[in-house]
Write an enzyme that holds these catalytic residues in place. Structure first.
Site, short mmCIF file in Angstrom:
data_model
loop_
_atom_site.label_atom_id
_atom_site.label_comp_id
_atom_site.label_asym_id
_atom_site.label_seq_id
_atom_site.Cartn_x
_atom_site.Cartn_y
_atom_site.Cartn_z
N ASN A 1 -12.86 -3.00 2.61
CA ASN A 1 -13.71 -1.71 2.69
C ASN A 1 -14.71 -1.82 1.32
O ASN A 1 -14.44 -2.17 0.41
CB ASN A 1 -12.94 -0.40 2.47
N HIS B 1 -10.39 -5.33 -3.34
CA HIS B 1 -8.99 -5.64 -2.99
C HIS B 1 -9.30 -6.21 -1.45
O HIS B 1 -10.13 -5.54 -0.64
CB HIS B 1 -8.18 -4.34 -3.08
N ASP C 1 0.87 -0.90 0.00
CA ASP C 1 -0.07 0.03 0.09
C ASP C 1 1.01 1.24 0.11
O ASP C 1 1.87 1.28 0.81
CB ASP C 1 -0.93 -0.02 1.28
N ILE C 2 0.42 2.36 -0.78
CA ILE C 2 1.14 3.30 -1.07
C ILE C 2 1.33 4.25 0.33
O ILE C 2 2.04 5.12 0.43
CB ILE C 2 0.80 4.19 -2.12
N VAL D 1 -10.88 2.94 -3.86
CA VAL D 1 -10.51 2.40 -5.19
C VAL D 1 -11.52 1.49 -5.63
O VAL D 1 -11.65 0.53 -4.95
CB VAL D 1 -9.19 1.76 -5.15
N HIS E 1 -7.05 -5.73 2.40
CA HIS E 1 -5.93 -5.09 3.08
C HIS E 1 -5.45 -6.29 3.75
O HIS E 1 -6.11 -6.99 4.55
CB HIS E 1 -6.47 -3.88 3.71
P1 AMP Z 1 -9.76 1.52 0.13
O1 AMP Z 1 -10.41 1.76 -1.31
O2 AMP Z 1 -10.33 2.61 0.97
O3 AMP Z 1 -9.92 0.19 0.60
O4 AMP Z 1 -8.23 1.62 0.11
C1 AMP Z 1 -7.62 1.79 -1.04
C2 AMP Z 1 -6.10 1.84 -0.79
O5 AMP Z 1 -5.42 1.87 -1.85
C3 AMP Z 1 -5.52 2.80 0.17
O6 AMP Z 1 -5.13 2.02 1.39
C4 AMP Z 1 -4.45 3.64 -0.63
O7 AMP Z 1 -3.45 4.22 0.08
C5 AMP Z 1 -4.01 2.44 -1.52
N1 AMP Z 1 -3.45 2.88 -2.81
C6 AMP Z 1 -4.16 3.87 -3.68
N2 AMP Z 1 -3.30 4.06 -4.77
C7 AMP Z 1 -2.29 3.20 -4.57
C8 AMP Z 1 -1.22 2.93 -5.31
N3 AMP Z 1 -0.93 3.69 -6.44
N4 AMP Z 1 -0.23 2.13 -5.09
C9 AMP Z 1 -0.56 1.51 -3.78
N5 AMP Z 1 -1.66 1.58 -3.13
C10 AMP Z 1 -2.70 2.24 -3.42
#
Ligand code: AMP
Length: 116
Positions: A88, A101, A30-31, A97, A103
């Protein structure tokens, strides 16, 4: 053409730190890590959410997501002490996003709260 950030990562259009990849799943760092280990298990096939996995033929792939998560937890050395998996979903779930996915969080003793 689906162009969420995870599709772009899987197709190599955006760089990411991969820790695992097969035909079905990619696992990246995760970024914006929320724990010493914070990985994302992402299906290669685009799917917005669990809504796209409601058919019986999807059972195997969805089950594999958990197997991949546990294998990767071993790979990065957090399986023995333990870890947390979180999904989520939707607006109230805080999903950002629009590509399914999971976590994978660990590397320290996590707090007791999963709801804030
Ligand atoms: P969520 O959609 O809230 O479950 O989380 C999306 C996750 O994707 C977040 O924790 C972000 O930090 C992560 N994220 C978004 N863009 C990137 C990326 N380019 N590379 C890695 N992780 C990412």
């Amino acid at each position: 053409m689906i162009s969420d950030v995870f599709c772009k990562i899987i197709t190599g259009k955006i760089k990411a730190d991969f820790v695992y990849k097969d035909n079905d799943f990619a696992v990246i760092k995760d970024i914006n890590p929320q724990a010493p280990v914070h990985l994302l298990i992402i299906p290669v096939r685009h799917a917005d959410s669990l809504e796209d996995f409601l058919e019986e033929k999807d059972n195997e792939l969805l089950g594999k997501a958990l197997i991949v998560a546990h294998r990767v937890a071993h790979q990065v050395g957090i399986a023995e002490k333990g870890y947390r998996l979180i999904m989520n979903e939707g607006e109230y779930g805080g999903k950002l996003v629009p590509h399914l996915h999971i976590h994978l969080l660990g590397g320290k003793k996590l707090g007791p709260k999963i709801v804030r």
